[in-house]
Write an enzyme that holds these catalytic residues in place. Structure first.
Site, mmCIF file in Angstrom:
data_model
loop_
_atom_site.group_PDB
_atom_site.id
_atom_site.type_symbol
_atom_site.label_atom_id
_atom_site.label_comp_id
_atom_site.label_asym_id
_atom_site.label_seq_id
_atom_site.Cartn_x
_atom_site.Cartn_y
_atom_site.Cartn_z
ATOM 1 N N THR A 1 0.875 -1.187 0.000
ATOM 2 C CA THR A 1 0.000 0.000 0.000
ATOM 3 C C THR A 1 0.910 1.235 0.000
ATOM 4 O OG1 THR A 1 -0.235 -0.206 2.418
ATOM 5 C CG2 THR A 1 -2.015 -1.086 1.056
ATOM 6 N N LYS B 1 4.063 -6.864 4.203
ATOM 7 C CA LYS B 1 3.825 -5.467 3.876
ATOM 8 C C LYS B 1 3.511 -4.743 5.184
ATOM 9 C CE LYS B 1 0.545 -3.375 3.362
ATOM 10 N NZ LYS B 1 0.038 -2.319 4.322
ATOM 11 N N THR C 1 0.794 -9.165 12.890
ATOM 12 C CA THR C 1 1.274 -7.917 12.333
ATOM 13 C C THR C 1 0.790 -7.714 10.909
ATOM 14 O OG1 THR C 1 3.202 -6.608 11.834
ATOM 15 C CG2 THR C 1 3.383 -8.932 11.418
ATOM 16 N N GLU D 1 6.282 4.652 7.412
ATOM 17 C CA GLU D 1 5.889 5.794 6.577
ATOM 18 C C GLU D 1 6.731 7.028 6.899
ATOM 19 O OE1 GLU D 1 1.223 4.634 5.728
ATOM 20 O OE2 GLU D 1 1.726 5.785 7.521
ATOM 21 N N ASN E 1 -0.264 10.363 5.651
ATOM 22 C CA ASN E 1 -1.524 10.003 6.291
ATOM 23 C C ASN E 1 -2.586 11.079 6.165
ATOM 24 O OD1 ASN E 1 -1.279 7.266 7.766
ATOM 25 N ND2 ASN E 1 0.687 8.259 8.098
ATOM 26 N N SER F 1 -7.104 10.608 -0.282
ATOM 27 C CA SER F 1 -7.262 11.562 -1.385
ATOM 28 C C SER F 1 -6.959 10.910 -2.735
ATOM 29 C CB SER F 1 -6.333 12.751 -1.175
ATOM 30 O OG SER F 1 -6.608 13.380 0.060
#
Length: 413
Positions: A158, A184, A195, A285, A408, A413
């Site tokens: 993702t 992932k 997880t 991230e 995030n 969007s």
């Protein structure tokens, strides 16, 4: 999937060997993304055993509930994974989507729906249109082959910036067995008994109960010791599959996790889990630094784990690391709020082996220039010595950057 690869990505990517009894294929089903694959089908031969651990979230996704229920059977023929939609918090339609997906996969490879395992990752709360899998899974069943592990890892991404794979080969008896894994992660990661999405495959002939015991023990110091942002996903799933094909080459059939013949296998199995877990931490991230938290001298290992997680999940600690600031005051704060036994006047803290605090105060030999140079490195170790007992534990995390907020803030969007 980000086009910008994390600076912490591994420089060496392993060549993933084939595993007898496992065939893979990926496709673009148009679940959410455009111009990329988003569905994975893994087909396994008859007799494959399965084990799994899952999220402890009270709002678990429909695929998690499906897998928990089907795990009782102990056997698997297929795994279907989609990215872009988590099929979580989707009510009755989510359960129907999970059921339809399993039925379509079962029809495609010729097995029972109860032998199909599912995982979904992506946006929470949006219905999953499982009719998009109709025809796609049939084509994947025809295209599936023993290669394509890297393509499989890419299809389940993702916000990940790189595919995560690991492999190990070890002797079981006199036969060679292989362990392959993929994962992932990236965000919403603070696992508890599972997880993100992670899948392990081996040709070792292990019973379902044996595999389950190995998996449950293996996650404790690997996946359960990783946190990115302190948020436990609704979809966390770790599944392990054993085809048993190595029995044809003389590998002994193992029914108990305590069997001494498993010693080397367990070590290799846990190494694959640890490798994947670290890759998840490296791809947090917006991450620019991998952070290892070590707590020693605690009353117990459990206490050390809780304190380590308190440090690892602290936004103030993580932003200080992003700013390359050895702010031990924030570490002291995180230790103090953990709710575990600690004595301020016995506390010592070091960054990358350089002690900055000793016996409840700044270390007399503290050198700002020396420590600042260490904080510019991509891997930071924070070690806390409590001086209370023999409890020790280790947790992996990453820094918290402006990019995490941007990723995030724009996620839907």
């Amino acid at each position: 999937m980000s086009s910008k690869v994390s600076p912490l990505a591994p420089t060496d990517v392993p060549a993933m060997p084939m595993i007898a009894g496992v065939r893979l294929a990926t496709a673009a089903a148009g679940i959410r993304y455009k111009g990329r694959t988003d569905v994975l089908l893994v087909e396994m031969e008859k007799g494959t055993t399965v084990a799994g651990v899952f999220t402890t979230s009270k709002c678990a996704s429909a695929p998690v509930e499906w897998c928990r229920d089907k795990l009782k059977g102990g056997s698997a023929r297929a795994l279907v994974v989609n990215s872009g939609n988590a099929n979580a918090f989707t009510g009755k339609s989510g359960k129907q989507a999970a059921t339809l997906t399993a039925q379509l996969a079962a029809k495609a490879i010729g097995c029972k729906p109860a032998e199909v395992f599912l995982a979904s990752t992506g946006v929470i709360g949006e219905p999953l249109d499982a009719t998009k899998f109709d025809g796609v899974l049939d084509a994947l069943a025809l295209d599936a082959g023993p290669d394509g592990w890297m393509d499989a890892a890419k299809a389940i991404m993702t916000t990940d910036t790189f595919p995560k794979v690991a492999t190990a080969t070890v002797k079981l008896g006199k036969a060679k067995v292989t362990i392959n894994g993929m994962a992932k992660g990236a965000g919403m990661i603070a696992p508890d008994m599972a997880t993100m999405l992670s899948f392990i495959f081996t040709d070792a002939p292990l019973s379902a109960s044996c595999l389950q015991a190995l998996l449950k023990a293996g996650v404790t110091d690997t996946f359960n010791a990783v946190t990115i942002d302190g948020d436990t996903s609704t979809s966390d799933t770790l599944l392990a599959f054993a085809t048993g094909a190595a029995a044809e080459n003389g590998a002994p059939k193992i029914s108990r996790a305590s069997d001494p013949r498993l010693k080397a296998f367990v070590k290799a199995f846990n190494a694959v889990l640890a490798d994947l877990a670290e890759q998840v931490a490296r791809d947090g991230e917006g991450a620019r630094k991998l952070v290892e938290i070590i707590v020693e001298g605690a009353k117990t290992k459990v206490s050390a784990r809780k304190i380590a997680l308190s440090i690892a999940n602290s936004p103030l600690v993580k932003t200080a690391i992003a700013g390359e600031d050895a702010n031990w005051g924030r570490v002291v704060m995180a230790v103090g709020k953990a709710g575990e036994p600690a004595d301020r006047d016995k506390l010592s803290i070091s960054f990358n082996g350089i002690r900055v605090a000793k016996a409840g105060a700044r270390d007399p030999s503290y050198n700002e220039k020396e420590v600042s140079a260490e904080m510019k490195k991509p891997v930071i170790q924070i070690k806390v010595a409590l001086g209370l007992g023999k409890g020790r534990d280790r947790v992996l995390t990453c820094d918290l950057t402006k990019e995490y907020v941007a990723i995030n803030g724009d996620y839907r969007s």
